[in-house]
Design an enzyme around this catalytic site. Structure first.
Site, PDB file in Angstrom:
ATOM      1  N   HIS A  60      16.299  73.235 -85.645  1.00 38.49           N
ATOM      2  CA  HIS A  60      16.016  72.189 -86.613  1.00 38.49           C
ATOM      3  C   HIS A  60      14.773  71.410 -86.191  1.00 38.49           C
ATOM      4  CE1 HIS A  60      20.063  73.066 -87.915  1.00 38.49           C
ATOM      5  NE2 HIS A  60      20.560  72.661 -86.765  1.00 38.49           N
ATOM      6  N   GLU A  77      21.982  67.168 -83.711  1.00 42.26           N
ATOM      7  CA  GLU A  77      23.415  67.329 -83.895  1.00 42.26           C
ATOM      8  C   GLU A  77      24.092  67.349 -82.536  1.00 42.26           C
ATOM      9  OE1 GLU A  77      23.305  70.884 -86.247  1.00 42.26           O
ATOM     10  OE2 GLU A  77      23.543  72.207 -84.526  1.00 42.26           O
ATOM     11  N   HIS A 135      19.476  77.327 -80.793  1.00 40.31           N
ATOM     12  CA  HIS A 135      20.896  77.308 -80.470  1.00 40.31           C
ATOM     13  C   HIS A 135      21.691  78.299 -81.313  1.00 40.31           C
ATOM     14  CE1 HIS A 135      20.365  74.328 -83.731  1.00 40.31           C
ATOM     15  NE2 HIS A 135      21.570  74.691 -84.131  1.00 40.31           N
ATOM     16  N   ARG A 155      16.606  79.440 -89.773  1.00 37.36           N
ATOM     17  CA  ARG A 155      17.402  80.525 -89.213  1.00 37.36           C
ATOM     18  C   ARG A 155      16.459  81.588 -88.646  1.00 37.36           C
ATOM     19  NH1 ARG A 155      19.874  81.715 -93.576  1.00 37.36           N
ATOM     20  NH2 ARG A 155      21.453  80.081 -93.368  1.00 37.36           N
TER      21      ARG A 155
END
Length: 267
Positions: A60, A77, A135, A155
């Site tokens: 991200h 996150e 991640h 992605r």
């Protein structure tokens, strides 16, 4: 208010969920979201995730990078591990620093898994995943995810699944280096404590009514995630498996709490 619970089926989800979710009713549930009514846009989004297969490798952008493409902010996150099979792993960062060219080539050739640093995980582990961290979540894991509420994910690799990839965008925002373990922590399951500081998200584990650690935190948004027992938020009973939201910490009544995660906006 109490947020609306949404069950999301995923091919990589789990059929048997904890009792607080009625076992999942036999469906393959990958995510449970907590959504506000139309017209209300919380700054945080809480999810439960249940995995039976590896999730995609992704990244991200940070605030500056996200604003360049029209989003209000980037996306940090964090993950609190509720349960994990003995061999469960998470991919966080790279084993060692590499060039953008090497990372892109490895991804195209399907070799990015060999570059990722796969870490063993267990119940009670916590990881903050700053923007820019490459991640992936492995199979056999149940976790609570708290993220900044913005839909921006690049992605990189998806194990041949027929979903859109965003390789160039991902390479442009990714940290091409190992994960800094200062972002990982663990608190004893029977102790109150703070998981995050100096980040856009604050997350606390509260046992019973022992909430002194939260008292000095300033925030205009609080999300309450009971894991055991129940919590009252402005008169609304929030039970384990549910999520409540309020603007003032003083609106949270922990009289019936056993174990709760409380998330807030700190930045």
């Amino acid at each position: 208010m109490k947020l609306k619970r949404k069950f999301v089926e995923k091919p990589w989800g789990q059929e048997g969920l904890p009792d607080i979710f009625n076992g999942g009713n036999g469906k393959k549930i990958g995510e449970i979201w907590y959504e506000a009514p139309k017209g209300i846009s919380p700054q945080l989004l809480v999810k439960y995730l249940f995995t039976s297969e590896k999730l995609s490798v992704q990244v991200h952008p940070n605030d500056r990078q996200a604003r360049r493409v029209g989003f209000p902010h980037g996306k940090d996150e964090c993950w609190y591990i509720l349960d994990a099979e003995p061999d469960a792993i998470l991919g966080l960062g790279l084993k060692k620093s590499v060039s953008a060219t090497k990372l892109k080539t490895a991804t195209i050739l399907g070799e990015i898994e060999q570059l990722l640093d796969w870490k063993p995980v267990k119940k009670g582990d916590f990881f903050h995943v700053p923007a820019g961290t490459i991640h992936a979540i492995g199979p056999g894991i149940s976790l609570v995810e708290v993220q900044r509420n913005v839909d921006i994910t690049y992605r990189m690799y998806d194990y041949g699944r027929p979903r859109e990839l965003h390789l160039d965008e991902a390479i442009g925002v990714a940290k091409l280096a190992p994960y800094d373990m200062k972002y990982a922590s663990e608190i004893a399951p029977d102790e109150t404590g703070s998981f995050i500081s100096n980040a856009p998200i604050g997350l606390f584990q509260i046992i019973g009514t022992d909430d002194g650690i939260v008292a000095e935190t300033a925030s205009k948004e609080w999300q309450v995630i009971p894991l055991e027992g129940s919590v009252t938020v402005r008169g609304k009973l929030i039970k384990a498996g549910e999520c409540g939201i309020c603007a003032h910490y003083s609106d949270i009544d922990l009289a019936k709490n056993k174990k709760t995660l409380i998330a807030c906006v700190t930045g």
